[in-house]
Design an enzyme around this catalytic site. Structure first.
Site, short mmCIF file in Angstrom:
data_model
loop_
_atom_site.label_atom_id
_atom_site.label_comp_id
_atom_site.label_asym_id
_atom_site.label_seq_id
_atom_site.Cartn_x
_atom_site.Cartn_y
_atom_site.Cartn_z
N CYS A 128 49.22 46.46 -12.90
CA CYS A 128 48.88 45.94 -14.24
C CYS A 128 47.36 45.98 -14.34
O CYS A 128 46.70 44.95 -14.20
CB CYS A 128 49.42 44.53 -14.42
SG CYS A 128 51.17 44.34 -13.97
N ALA A 129 46.81 47.15 -14.57
CA ALA A 129 45.41 47.41 -14.23
C ALA A 129 44.38 47.13 -15.32
O ALA A 129 43.22 46.85 -14.99
CB ALA A 129 45.26 48.86 -13.77
N PRO A 188 41.78 45.68 -17.97
CA PRO A 188 40.86 46.76 -18.38
C PRO A 188 40.18 47.51 -17.23
O PRO A 188 39.35 48.36 -17.47
CB PRO A 188 39.82 46.02 -19.20
CG PRO A 188 39.75 44.67 -18.55
CD PRO A 188 41.15 44.35 -18.12
N GLY A 189 40.50 47.15 -15.98
CA GLY A 189 39.99 47.94 -14.88
C GLY A 189 39.07 47.23 -13.91
O GLY A 189 38.52 47.85 -13.00
N ASP A 216 49.20 50.97 -16.92
CA ASP A 216 49.28 50.05 -18.05
C ASP A 216 50.30 50.61 -19.03
O ASP A 216 50.66 51.79 -18.96
CB ASP A 216 47.92 49.87 -18.74
CG ASP A 216 47.88 48.57 -19.54
OD1 ASP A 216 47.57 47.52 -18.95
OD2 ASP A 216 48.20 48.60 -20.75
N ASP A 218 55.26 51.23 -17.44
CA ASP A 218 55.71 49.85 -17.62
C ASP A 218 56.11 49.30 -16.25
O ASP A 218 56.99 49.86 -15.59
CB ASP A 218 56.90 49.82 -18.58
CG ASP A 218 57.35 48.41 -18.92
OD1 ASP A 218 57.04 47.48 -18.17
OD2 ASP A 218 58.04 48.25 -19.95
N ASP A 220 48.70 42.09 -10.20
CA ASP A 220 48.01 41.02 -10.93
C ASP A 220 48.84 40.79 -12.18
O ASP A 220 48.60 41.39 -13.22
CB ASP A 220 46.57 41.43 -11.25
CG ASP A 220 45.79 40.30 -11.90
OD1 ASP A 220 45.83 39.18 -11.36
OD2 ASP A 220 45.16 40.52 -12.95
N CYS A 231 46.48 34.34 -13.02
CA CYS A 231 45.38 33.45 -13.42
C CYS A 231 45.95 32.22 -14.11
O CYS A 231 45.46 31.79 -15.15
CB CYS A 231 44.39 34.18 -14.33
SG CYS A 231 45.11 34.91 -15.81
#
Length: 467
Positions: free
Chosen positions: A286-287, A289-290, A310, A337, A355, A408
């Site tokens: 789930c990368a 914005p990088g 993504d 996905d 993540d 998070c």
């Protein structure tokens, strides 16, 4: 609390304020001062669903304001967004109609005015009122300026009584939804719950992760000092810098285009604790914005392959843009996905980072609008989604390989309890110890709490697949 009283002219203007379309004259206008910029950002957040930080950066980039105006706009936006519930409470005491019937541009002009009156002591009340009236004159139809003036003057007359009412209500006082405050009170106790809310309400520090492919942390710190900036080394990540004084971000990026990536301290930990090695194959599930993807690539010394996934093409482009800026060449993006199994990836990767999409309750300081867009019921949708992504990710890891799972959020059902359930159903996997970056003790999972650790809330655990 009694409703505010207005003149007949103001009442007629209020009727008109409910009929005009949403701030059409604001959109596309280049702001000439901080208040205009803040108004434009608030409309993008609440009417278009934009993220606070993204909308603010976009508007400020277009506006080209002086530094003081930029800082004022930033303070107004972050403050008004965080205090939205309290500002709406005040506004609800002043008007005799549902707030959703107000013209949005007038609604948020009033938010800005009330925020200055109730929360910014250095702004004279007269200036808060007069400048709000000027915004109404410029961006709404004739007569709404009288309505804005009437509301704000009425709020001023009742300021002490309104402030007492706010202090008596824990949700209004702490500027968080009541369900969230009560949830944290149950989880942490009243004292810690209040400390967590207060943390969320403070301005977030700008944190930089040094791009070690191009420079070193000491070199960047020296460059920043020569530019007149002030920064401290991160206590959590050896590549991190916490800024204490700096110009606007565009100026930093223009001066040091390849030297850093803006990234919160907690967010630097997943890649660091994953410990990727040069030449390995690594998957970031789930990368976008990088931030973590480019951190992994840097730790791999630009050698090997990082596959970044993504579900949105425009977000993949953002990863690619960040990689180009940082001079990283070992990242390959894939439209994928995480909940859909990709059979050809079975046991292909040395290391996998998940993540996971989460409720984000650990980063509300930086995601100012999120406290008002989330619901308690909505929290239930995340664990099944996370479990599905984790199931697929576990199949992509080679025997003997490792998987980092992180979120998070502060929710146990999305963190420790989810991992516990996964391990019960997958006996070939086990948690492996890693060094806690704060205490230096070996732990098998790490839950960071803002009110205890002084960084954004994050959960991390490292899993290893049996050979």
């Amino acid at each position: 609390m009694r409703k505010g009283r207005f003149s007949e002219a103001a009442k007629e203007a209020a009727k008109g304020a409910a009929t005009v379309k949403s701030g059409m004259t604001v959109k596309g206008t280049v702001p000439v001062n901080g208040r205009e910029a803040a108004l434009q950002v608030l409309l993008q957040i609440w009417e278009e669903g934009a993220y606070t930080a993204i909308a603010l950066n976009r508007v400020l980039r277009q506006a080209k304001l002086e530094e003081l105006d930029r800082r004022f706009a930033t303070e107004l936006v972050n403050g008004a967004v965080k205090a939205k519930g309290t500002l709406d409470f005040i506004l609800g005491q002043m008007v005799d109609r549902p707030l959703q019937k107000l013209e949005p541009v007038i609604h948020y002009i009033l938010h800005l005015g009330l925020y200055q009156i109730f929360y910014l002591d250095r702004i004279p009340d007269s200036a808060a009122c007069n400048e709000s009236v000027n915004l109404a004159k410029k961006f709404s139809h004739k007569g709404t300026d009288k309505f804005v003036n009437g509301v704000l003057r009425s709020a001023l007359r009742q300021k002490e009584l309104l402030w007492e009412k706010i202090q008596e209500d824990v949700s209004l006082r702490l500027c968080h939804p009541l369900w969230m405050v009560q949830r944290w009170q149950k989880q942490f106790g009243e004292k810690e719950a209040e400390a967590l809310c207060c943390w969320d309400n403070e301005p977030a520090n700008l944190c930089l992760r040094v791009n070690t492919l191009m420079t070193s942390r000491d070199a960047v710190l020296q460059d920043l000092r020569e530019m007149g900036c002030e920064g401290d080394v991160s206590l959590w990540c050896p590549d991190g810098i916490v800024m204490k004084k700096s110009p606007a971000l565009p100026a930093l990026l223009q001066t040091f285009p390849h030297s850093f990536y803006v990234q919160d301290e907690s967010s630097m930990l997943p890649a660091m604790l994953l410990q990727p090695k040069a030449g390995e194959t690594v998957l970031d599930m789930c990368a976008a914005p990088g931030g973590k993807t480019t951190h992994i690539a840097a730790l791999m010394e630009n050698k090997g392959r990082v596959t970044a996934c993504d579900i949105y093409p425009h977000k993949l482009k953002l990863i690619e843009e960040n990689a180009r800026r940082l001079k990283i060449e070992n990242i390959k993006t894939e439209l994928q996905d995480g909940t859909v199994l990709r059979e050809e990836w079975t046991e292909v990767f040395d290391r996998v980072l998940v993540d996971a999409p989460c409720s984000g309750l650990g980063v509300l300081r930086r995601r100012a609008e999120a406290r008002w867009t989330k619901t308690e019921k909505g929290l239930q949708e995340f664990p099944p989604l996370q479990q599905k992504i984790l199931e697929n990710a576990s199949r992509y890891v080679k025997p003997g390989g490792v998987l980092m799972y992180s979120t998070c959020t502060l929710e146990e059902k999305e963190n420790g309890k989810l991992i516990e359930s996964f391990l019960q159903n997958h006996r070939e996997w086990e948690q492996v110890g890693f060094v806690h970056p704060g205490t230096q003790k070996v732990v098998k999972e790490l839950q960071l709490y803002p009110q205890r650790d002084g960084v954004d809330g994050f959960y991390l655990t490292l899993l290893q697949k049996g050979k």
